[in-house]
Enzyme design. Structure first.
Site, mmCIF file in Angstrom:
data_model
loop_
_atom_site.group_PDB
_atom_site.id
_atom_site.type_symbol
_atom_site.label_atom_id
_atom_site.label_comp_id
_atom_site.label_asym_id
_atom_site.label_seq_id
_atom_site.Cartn_x
_atom_site.Cartn_y
_atom_site.Cartn_z
ATOM 1 N N HIS A 96 24.418 -32.221 12.446
ATOM 2 C CA HIS A 96 24.945 -32.255 11.039
ATOM 3 C C HIS A 96 24.545 -30.763 10.758
ATOM 4 O O HIS A 96 25.254 -30.159 10.070
ATOM 5 C CB HIS A 96 24.086 -32.895 9.712
ATOM 6 C CG HIS A 96 22.467 -32.618 9.763
ATOM 7 N ND1 HIS A 96 21.671 -33.312 10.035
ATOM 8 C CD2 HIS A 96 22.385 -31.515 8.809
ATOM 9 C CE1 HIS A 96 20.526 -32.337 9.770
ATOM 10 N NE2 HIS A 96 20.846 -31.544 9.234
ATOM 11 N N ASP A 128 21.367 -37.623 15.699
ATOM 12 C CA ASP A 128 21.569 -35.992 15.529
ATOM 13 C C ASP A 128 21.341 -35.396 16.153
ATOM 14 O O ASP A 128 19.913 -34.488 15.641
ATOM 15 C CB ASP A 128 20.913 -36.708 14.074
ATOM 16 C CG ASP A 128 21.317 -35.515 13.433
ATOM 17 O OD1 ASP A 128 21.921 -34.861 13.417
ATOM 18 O OD2 ASP A 128 21.082 -35.538 11.304
ATOM 19 N N SER A 138 15.433 -28.959 9.698
ATOM 20 C CA SER A 138 16.622 -30.230 10.696
ATOM 21 C C SER A 138 17.074 -29.272 11.623
ATOM 22 O O SER A 138 17.244 -28.218 11.931
ATOM 23 C CB SER A 138 17.557 -30.319 9.742
ATOM 24 O OG SER A 138 17.371 -31.242 8.598
#
Length: 724
Positions: free
Chosen positions: A82, A218, A650
């Site tokens: 992402h 991810d 992240s």
């Protein structure tokens, strides 16, 4: 300062557990024996050498609001899917849908450049507190205080950035107790090497977001490039892979429960130093309004995107961001209530106040707390108006870009050091890239629908909260038919959404913009006036906070008598953790690892649980290769640890005690979303992709031979292949 105020009373002890986002300098203050007992097998000075101002921690890099890590000396960086989604979207079309299909460049010539993508590699950290505070005039009011501090920060950054390809910032710790100049090398040529299909990178979608058990891959891999002489340079076919001094080898053995790990990265912002009443305002107003407004915007984008394949691609990146913030807000509300965080913060504040009064210490801190509480009440009078203006970027792109162009024209007329920070010369290349990049996010039907929603909300504001630009262009009361017609006319007569015209506007003066007689620009110019006035009000408030909050924090730190972790502020941090599960509620215990079998079990053939055919076939054939865990007897997919993480983490590398990468952080569990306000070791769990799932995808599913050889996973030199 020889000792930073952040290290007040800092002594390492087992009670630290996973709490604490420690700066590189703070790591050296922790007890080496305690770190070794936890599982660190490297000398702390291998992590950070104060003489050089660098170390292994510099292998963790800033990837434009996310974190990442070098995993080779040849510039390969692993981060989250992402976090590089915008690059995937940039190169996607209905005819070549890389979002759905994924992308693998099996030679360097096939790697895809990311417009505006940058990677920052940390170089040094310097305490500049005395220099910053010395610039505040005696008796300065709050706005003068803010401007003086901001001016000094700009000057320090300007001096720091005289070196080529350097990106600097002055970061604030503990509300202004300490200011640190952060110096980083900025690499401006970033190219996509591998992104799995969206059904892997987002497996489970919003259903599984913030949840456990999780089965999401991810992750993605990019490469940083430099000029042939090793200096940073924009994209060029002549550029060569960046030579990374520090990188994290992949730990092919993975992790196991109770193993020590470290999560390194750039956590964005936490709120643990907030007063209880400030937290209560977030609970009562901010998060409910995020759910309300963002929820409406999500419904609009999904509805409009479903009508057109190209539109679906155009809104994908915006939709992804909105979904994340929307669900986060719900988790914050639930967590604040479940953990009684505000009540605990109120009790902690009262304990500090009683202690200070009894000891006759820190009277300035007590007065500061009282004034902060008083000022909080004053901000509520125009709260709804401020929320709408502060969240313009979440809505229609056209007005947002028009406001940006208007403000840029006005700010450019000022000397550089007097401009708002986001419009200084150092930001213009980024700003231009952003305005160009937005072209991929534009979808006119969604644009108009989003603007109509904004206008309706603005027209519903009370008499003291009116947005004059909206009233002028759309009238004071909402009429579906009239507003829709005015929006149609606004867009029909505008060139703001045309890339070539928008880039021409980027260099124009305010007079030139006005002379265009562009209706959307006219709306943007008037809206920009109100946004600028709001910024000035926020500057005055921030000046008051800079005067008051450090006094209160001094009292808090003095009362604590033990380590108090500084709030996250997008600077490089380390958190120490163990791989472990947790019990979210009575009678339930979650194990810390998930497997490939779990991916197959969740497969329904429908989004968001639609496993790509090639992944499903490989899994069902049990072609595990060397990536099967001997205990699980399966390929591990994700794992939990009790690291202290937040947004910005992240893509953070999760590494073992040897400094090898064992996973990539990408989320927190639902019960831990409100970790931003207070650490609860019982539920503080971050979610990581296991490196063995990464390697299984590259090896058994993609047969990414050249990449695996470059990473040292397959033997022999890389073999060039065609991209696919």
């Amino acid at each position: 300062m020889k000792k930073t105020l952040l290290l007040l009373a800092l002594v390492a002890a087992p009670a630290l557990a996973g709490e604490g986002k420690w700066t590189p300098q703070q790591v050296l203050e922790l007890d080496p024996a305690w770190l070794k007992a936890q599982g660190l097998q490297l000398p702390p000075k291998r992590l950070w050498d104060p003489k050089r101002g660098t170390g292994l921690l510099a292998g963790a890099v800033n990837v434009g609001g996310c974190s990442g890590a070098f995993i080779s000396s040849t510039g390969l960086v692993i981060t989250n899917h992402h976090c590089v989604f915008s690059i995937v979207q940039e190169h996607s079309s209905p005819q070549r849908d890389l979002i759905s299909q994924g992308f693998l460049a099996t030679n360097r010539e096939a790697e895809l450049p990311g417009k505006g993508s940058r990677i920052q590699v940390p170089r040094s950290f310097t305490d500049v507190t005395q220099q910053v505070l010395a610039t505040v005039p005696e008796g300065a009011d709050d706005l003068v205080r803010f401007k003086a501090i901001e001016r000094k920060q700009k000057e320090l950054v300007a001096e720091c950035e005289k070196r080529p390809a350097t990106r600097c910032q002055v970061s604030t710790f503990d509300g202004g107790l300490q200011y640190v100049l952060v110096d980083a090398v900025e690499l401006a040529d970033v190219r996509l090497v591998y992104a799995p299909p969206r059904a892997v990178g987002e497996f489970g979608g919003e259903v599984d977001n913030w949840m456990w058990p999780r089965h999401t891959g991810d992750f993605a891999i990019v490469r940083a490039y430099t000029a042939p002489d090793g200096t940073s340079a924009p994209y060029s076919a002549q550029n060569v892979p960046h030579k990374a001094e520090f990188f994290f080898p992949l730990a092919t053995q993975g992790v196991k429960p109770n193993q020590f790990v470290m999560v390194l990265g750039y956590p964005g912002i936490t709120f643990r130093a907030m007063l209880a009443e400030e937290m209560a305002e977030r609970q009562a107003r901010f998060y409910p309004r995020v759910i309300d407004v963002y929820g409406e915007y999500i419904r609009i984008l999904e509805e409009e995107g479903a009508k057109d394949p190209a539109g679906k691609i155009a809104v994908a990146s915006t939709l992804k961001s909105l979904h994340n913030r929307y669900k986060n807000a719900g988790g914050q509300l639930e967590g604040l209530k479940r953990g009684a965080i505000i009540e605990k913060q109120r009790e902690a504040e009262e304990a500090v106040a009683r202690w200070a009064e009894k000891k006759g210490k820190h009277p300035e801190g007590l007065r500061a707390r009282s004034e902060l509480l008083g000022r909080l009440k004053d901000t509520g009078k125009t709260w709804e108006r401020e929320f709408l203006l502060n969240n313009l970027r979440a809505g229609a792109k056209g007005p947002t870009m028009a406001v940006t162009l208007a403000r840029l024209a006005r700010e450019r007329a000022k000397p550089d050091l007097e401009r708002e920070p986001e419009f200084m010369e150092r930001e213009l290349a980024r700003l231009k890239d952003q305005l160009e990049r937005e072209q991929k996010n534009l979808f006119l039907p969604a644009e108009k629908h989003l603007l109509k929603a904004f206008v309706r909300r603005a027209q519903a504001l009370g008499p003291e909260e009116r947005i004059a630009a909206v009233d002028k262009h759309f009238g004071p009361t909402f009429s579906e038919k009239d507003v829709a017609a005015k929006i149609d006319a606004l867009y029909a007569g505008s060139k703001v959404l045309t890339l070539a015209d928008r880039l021409a506007m980027f260099g124009e003066t305010e007079a030139q913009l006005v002379a265009r007689k562009d209706p959307l620009l006219a709306f943007g110019l008037e809206l920009a006036t109100e946004v600028t006035a709001l910024d000035a009000l926020k500057d005055r408030r921030e000046g008051a906070a800079q005067r008051l909050r450090p006094e209160w924090r001094r009292a808090v730190l003095a009362h604590a008598g033990k380590p108090v972790a500084p709030d996250a502020n997008s600077t490089l941090r380390v958190t120490f953790a163990k791989v472990q599960g947790y019990s979210p509620r009575d009678g339930v215990f979650y194990t810390p690892q998930t497997t490939l079998s779990g991916v197959v079990a969740k497969h329904t053939g429908q989004e968001p649980f639609n496993v790509p055919d090639k992944v499903l076939a490989t899994a069902e054939a049990q072609r595990f290769g060397p990536w099967k865990d001997p205990v699980l007897k399966d390929v591990p997919v994700d794992f939990l640890a009790d690291a202290d993480t937040t947004g910005g983490n992240s893509g953070s590398p999760t590494v073992n005690g040897k400094g090898e990468l064992v996973g990539v952080n990408f989320d927190r569990v639902w019960e831990n979303v409100s970790n931003d306000f207070g650490f609860n070791p019982d539920v503080a769990r971050n979610v990581n992709v296991d490196v063995r799932y990464v390697l299984w995808m590259l090896d058994q599913v993609e047969d990414a031979d050249a990449l695996l050889r470059e990473l040292g996973i397959r033997k022999g030199p890389p073999v060039a292949q065609e991209s696919r």
